[in-house]
Design a protein around this motif. Structure first.
Motif, mmCIF file in Angstrom:
data_model
loop_
_atom_site.group_PDB
_atom_site.id
_atom_site.type_symbol
_atom_site.label_atom_id
_atom_site.label_comp_id
_atom_site.label_asym_id
_atom_site.label_seq_id
_atom_site.Cartn_x
_atom_site.Cartn_y
_atom_site.Cartn_z
ATOM 1 N N ILE A 196 0.838 -1.202 0.000
ATOM 2 C CA ILE A 196 0.000 0.000 0.000
ATOM 3 C C ILE A 196 0.870 1.248 0.000
ATOM 4 O O ILE A 196 0.603 2.218 -0.736
ATOM 5 N N GLU A 197 1.942 1.229 0.794
ATOM 6 C CA GLU A 197 2.829 2.390 0.838
ATOM 7 C C GLU A 197 3.543 2.590 -0.492
ATOM 8 O O GLU A 197 3.888 3.724 -0.848
ATOM 9 N N ARG A 198 3.752 1.511 -1.246
ATOM 10 C CA ARG A 198 4.394 1.642 -2.541
ATOM 11 C C ARG A 198 3.516 2.422 -3.509
ATOM 12 O O ARG A 198 4.016 3.269 -4.264
ATOM 13 N N ILE A 199 2.212 2.131 -3.530
ATOM 14 C CA ILE A 199 1.341 2.857 -4.463
ATOM 15 C C ILE A 199 0.826 4.151 -3.843
ATOM 16 O O ILE A 199 0.262 4.990 -4.556
ATOM 17 N N GLY A 200 1.028 4.308 -2.539
ATOM 18 C CA GLY A 200 0.604 5.529 -1.855
ATOM 19 C C GLY A 200 -0.784 5.370 -1.265
ATOM 20 O O GLY A 200 -1.689 4.818 -1.903
ATOM 21 N N TRP A 201 -0.954 5.854 -0.056
ATOM 22 C CA TRP A 201 -2.241 5.692 0.611
ATOM 23 C C TRP A 201 -3.371 6.428 -0.119
ATOM 24 O O TRP A 201 -4.486 5.917 -0.219
ATOM 25 N N ASP A 202 -3.096 7.597 -0.639
ATOM 26 C CA ASP A 202 -4.152 8.335 -1.334
ATOM 27 C C ASP A 202 -4.661 7.553 -2.539
ATOM 28 O O ASP A 202 -5.879 7.441 -2.766
ATOM 29 N N SER A 203 -3.713 6.988 -3.312
ATOM 30 C CA SER A 203 -4.100 6.216 -4.487
ATOM 31 C C SER A 203 -4.825 4.945 -4.072
ATOM 32 O O SER A 203 -5.831 4.560 -4.690
ATOM 33 N N ILE A 254 -6.584 4.366 -1.323
ATOM 34 C CA ILE A 254 -7.913 4.691 -0.792
ATOM 35 C C ILE A 254 -8.905 4.908 -1.928
ATOM 36 O O ILE A 254 -10.042 4.419 -1.907
ATOM 37 N N GLU A 255 -8.443 5.606 -2.965
ATOM 38 C CA GLU A 255 -9.329 5.875 -4.106
ATOM 39 C C GLU A 255 -9.638 4.592 -4.880
ATOM 40 O O GLU A 255 -10.800 4.303 -5.180
ATOM 41 N N GLN A 256 -8.604 3.798 -5.184
ATOM 42 C CA GLN A 256 -8.804 2.594 -5.989
ATOM 43 C C GLN A 256 -9.597 1.521 -5.239
ATOM 44 O O GLN A 256 -10.368 0.771 -5.847
ATOM 45 N N HIS A 306 -13.799 3.571 6.403
ATOM 46 C CA HIS A 306 -14.554 2.326 6.390
ATOM 47 C C HIS A 306 -14.093 1.492 5.201
ATOM 48 O O HIS A 306 -13.970 1.995 4.081
ATOM 49 N N VAL A 307 -13.837 0.208 5.453
ATOM 50 C CA VAL A 307 -13.401 -0.704 4.392
ATOM 51 C C VAL A 307 -14.593 -1.566 3.985
ATOM 52 O O VAL A 307 -15.118 -2.320 4.806
ATOM 53 N N PRO A 308 -15.072 -1.466 2.753
ATOM 54 C CA PRO A 308 -16.206 -2.288 2.321
ATOM 55 C C PRO A 308 -15.930 -3.779 2.502
ATOM 56 O O PRO A 308 -14.794 -4.232 2.385
ATOM 57 N N ARG A 309 -16.967 -4.544 2.773
ATOM 58 C CA ARG A 309 -16.827 -5.977 3.026
ATOM 59 C C ARG A 309 -16.114 -6.682 1.870
ATOM 60 O O ARG A 309 -15.302 -7.588 2.086
ATOM 61 N N GLN A 310 -16.385 -6.276 0.642
ATOM 62 C CA GLN A 310 -15.809 -6.989 -0.497
ATOM 63 C C GLN A 310 -14.307 -6.781 -0.631
ATOM 64 O O GLN A 310 -13.638 -7.518 -1.356
ATOM 65 N N VAL A 311 -13.743 -5.790 0.072
ATOM 66 C CA VAL A 311 -12.307 -5.517 -0.027
ATOM 67 C C VAL A 311 -11.514 -6.536 0.777
ATOM 68 O O VAL A 311 -10.600 -7.194 0.272
ATOM 69 N N TRP A 312 -11.802 -6.674 2.068
ATOM 70 C CA TRP A 312 -11.073 -7.595 2.934
ATOM 71 C C TRP A 312 -11.888 -8.822 3.315
ATOM 72 O O TRP A 312 -11.459 -9.650 4.109
ATOM 73 N N ARG A 352 6.551 8.544 8.205
ATOM 74 C CA ARG A 352 5.774 7.614 7.381
ATOM 75 C C ARG A 352 4.304 7.612 7.778
ATOM 76 O O ARG A 352 3.957 7.654 8.953
ATOM 77 N N ARG A 353 3.420 7.560 6.776
ATOM 78 C CA ARG A 353 1.997 7.344 7.016
ATOM 79 C C ARG A 353 1.729 5.847 6.998
ATOM 80 O O ARG A 353 2.267 5.118 6.170
ATOM 81 N N TYR A 354 0.927 5.388 7.904
ATOM 82 C CA TYR A 354 0.600 3.976 7.910
ATOM 83 C C TYR A 354 -0.808 3.770 8.435
ATOM 84 O O TYR A 354 -1.389 4.646 9.089
ATOM 85 N N GLY A 355 -1.393 2.607 8.098
ATOM 86 C CA GLY A 355 -2.764 2.317 8.472
ATOM 87 C C GLY A 355 -2.844 1.266 9.562
ATOM 88 O O GLY A 355 -2.079 0.294 9.565
ATOM 89 N N LEU A 356 -3.764 1.464 10.479
ATOM 90 C CA LEU A 356 -4.005 0.526 11.565
ATOM 91 C C LEU A 356 -5.412 -0.035 11.425
ATOM 92 O O LEU A 356 -6.388 0.724 11.337
ATOM 93 N N GLY A 357 -5.543 -1.352 11.410
ATOM 94 C CA GLY A 357 -6.869 -1.949 11.399
ATOM 95 C C GLY A 357 -7.528 -1.802 12.761
ATOM 96 O O GLY A 357 -6.908 -2.077 13.794
ATOM 97 N N VAL A 358 -8.761 -1.335 12.782
ATOM 98 C CA VAL A 358 -9.510 -1.157 14.036
ATOM 99 C C VAL A 358 -10.905 -1.768 13.861
ATOM 100 O O VAL A 358 -11.362 -1.979 12.733
ATOM 101 N N PRO A 359 -11.599 -2.072 14.969
ATOM 102 C CA PRO A 359 -12.931 -2.671 14.857
ATOM 103 C C PRO A 359 -13.901 -1.809 14.058
ATOM 104 O O PRO A 359 -13.850 -0.568 14.100
ATOM 105 N N ALA A 360 -14.804 -2.482 13.359
ATOM 106 C CA ALA A 360 -15.729 -1.786 12.466
ATOM 107 C C ALA A 360 -16.731 -0.912 13.201
ATOM 108 O O ALA A 360 -17.327 -0.019 12.590
ATOM 109 N N HIS A 361 -16.935 -1.138 14.486
ATOM 110 C CA HIS A 361 -17.946 -0.356 15.204
ATOM 111 C C HIS A 361 -17.426 0.996 15.679
ATOM 112 O O HIS A 361 -18.197 1.839 16.109
ATOM 113 N N ILE A 362 -16.093 1.235 15.631
ATOM 114 C CA ILE A 362 -15.545 2.502 16.115
ATOM 115 C C ILE A 362 -15.772 3.580 15.063
ATOM 116 O O ILE A 362 -15.389 3.424 13.900
ATOM 117 N N GLY A 363 -16.355 4.699 15.487
ATOM 118 C CA GLY A 363 -16.666 5.762 14.533
ATOM 119 C C GLY A 363 -15.908 7.045 14.766
ATOM 120 O O GLY A 363 -16.050 7.982 13.982
#
Length: 415
Positions: free
Chosen positions: A319-326, A328-330, A353-359, A380-391
């Motif tokens: 993900i960091e190779r293609i960039g987080w912005d790219s 997220i959009e794709q 929010h990550v749609p169900r079909q992604v992961w 560095r920017r990086y992503g952390l997976g968190v529970p789906a109920h946290i808003g």
């Protein structure tokens, strides 16, 4: 490398501790250079050292088979009954130096006994540190100079600045990923391996303790250590067998970067555009910031491949190779909310929010900025997976630390 170089340098015992520390660090860096060397093996020196080790366990000079890489050794080791494999070790009381044991087992015992005797000499030479439950605690938390000035025994300081630092750089950051990348666990790669240049961490520790006057070894042990040192300075990996020894050349390329937070010159494998380790026969290993990755992460990262990847660290690197912005959009991630990061002033938190079909399941990703600076000066920017109920982004950041959102909002600074 002759045994003479393992003796204390002239008047080393009379030098002030800070000068001996400086000398030890220079020697450490020299050993690290050998561990990362890409020069062709000195085959004559390597073969002579192995021959002498064979002689010490009562075995004749073997026939040497040279291969261009550890990966190329697999075909030489496959189904070779003369190469020792761990499963053949006996569990009875037969001495490991006995003739009934496989040759490599006797060789392993020879090395193990040497290290035990020399470590005992070092332990006797280093007085206990009285102020801390762990003798190494101040040596690891203070700078080396501060630790010496505070009265920490020099031997304890060198354990952190030499032994631990080289183990992190050589054994953990280079040897381990090369092993898993080029010799996956299988029947043809289960032969007992000696690592040549990638054994430098333990050899350097014993060598430097003596050369700065902190340990005095038996002459016979000094001569044997010199043989292992010669192999670390002259060759890559090798596999001993009865009458036959397989020797691998050193890599043609090794690329590293300073390890973030390293206090003693630690490095990790890294190259953003090509293999981090490459051998002359084309065997190669890709790594980004110390993480071993498949070639596609470097050469052709795509959202589809990212979503098929099960390893979280590999996925992060891609993900960091293609960039987080790219990405997220794709991937069609949907922004849930954003907020200033209380634990990292000047940076923002973004919750997606990550749609169900992604992961394959509902999930959310918190995009954060690292609190520590990378070797190139960026954060560095990086992503952390968190529970789906946290808003709430702040609550998500708190969850990642085991805190509530309110507790996290009161942090002075995170790392």
């Amino acid at each position: 490398m002759s045994s003479r170089s393992l003796l204390p340098l002239p008047d080393a015992r009379q030098l002030p501790s800070l000068e001996r520390l400086s000398l030890a660090r220079a020697l450490r860096d020299d050993w690290l250079a050998h561990a990362l060397s890409t020069q062709p093996a000195d085959r004559a020196q390597a073969e002579d050292a192995v021959t002498e080790l064979y002689r010490r366990i009562g075995a004749p000079r073997p026939r040497f088979v040279w291969v261009p890489s550890p990966a190329a050794a697999r075909s030489e080791l496959r189904d070779d009954p003369q190469v020792f494999r761990p499963a053949r070790l006996r569990s009875d009381t037969t001495p490991a130096h006995g003739a009934d044991w496989p040759l490599a087992a006797r060789l392993a015992s020879l090395q193990s006994d040497l290290r035990t005797r020399m470590d005992a000499q070092i332990s006797r030479a280093a007085p206990p540190w009285q102020w801390y439950p762990s003798g190494l605690a101040p040596a690891r938390t203070l700078s080396p100079e501060e630790a010496v000035d505070a009265g920490v025994p020099l031997g304890h300081v060198l354990a952190a600045t030499v032994r631990d630092a080289l183990a992190a750089s050589v054994r953990d950051a280079v040897r381990a990923p090369v092993r898993t990348g080029l010799l996956p666990a299988s029947g043809d790669s289960s032969a007992l391996t000696w690592y040549g240049q990638h054994d430098a961490h333990w050899i350097a520790h014993l060598d430097i303790q003596a050369r700065v006057g902190l340990a005095r070894y038996r002459d016979s042990d000094t001569r044997q250590l010199a043989l292992w040192a010669t192999l670390a300075r002259s060759t890559g990996w090798w596999w001993p067998g009865h009458g036959r020894c397989v020797m691998a050349e050193r890599p043609a390329e090794v690329h590293t970067e300073p390890a973030p937070g390293g206090r003693h010159g630690e490095v990790r494998l890294h190259h953003p555009d090509s293999p981090a380790v490459r051998f002359a026969d084309g065997a190669e290993l890709y790594a980004l910031s110390g993480t071993r990755v498949p070639a596609w992460v470097i050469t052709d990262p795509t959202v589809e491949r990212i979503h098929r990847e099960t390893n979280v660290e590999v996925r992060r690197c891609a993900i960091e190779r293609i960039g987080w912005d790219s990405y997220i959009e794709q991937a069609g991630l949907q922004l849930v909310g954003s907020a200033a990061d209380p634990g990292n002033p000047g940076s923002d938190l973004h919750l997606y929010h990550v749609p169900r079909q992604v992961w394959g399941r509902p999930a959310r990703v918190l995009l954060v900025v690292n609190g520590s600076v990378e070797p190139d000066g960026r954060r560095r920017r990086y992503g952390l997976g968190v529970p789906a109920h946290i808003g709430d982004p702040v609550a998500a950041a708190g969850w990642s630390y085991g805190l509530t959102g309110d507790q996290y909002s009161r942090l002075l600074r995170r790392t």
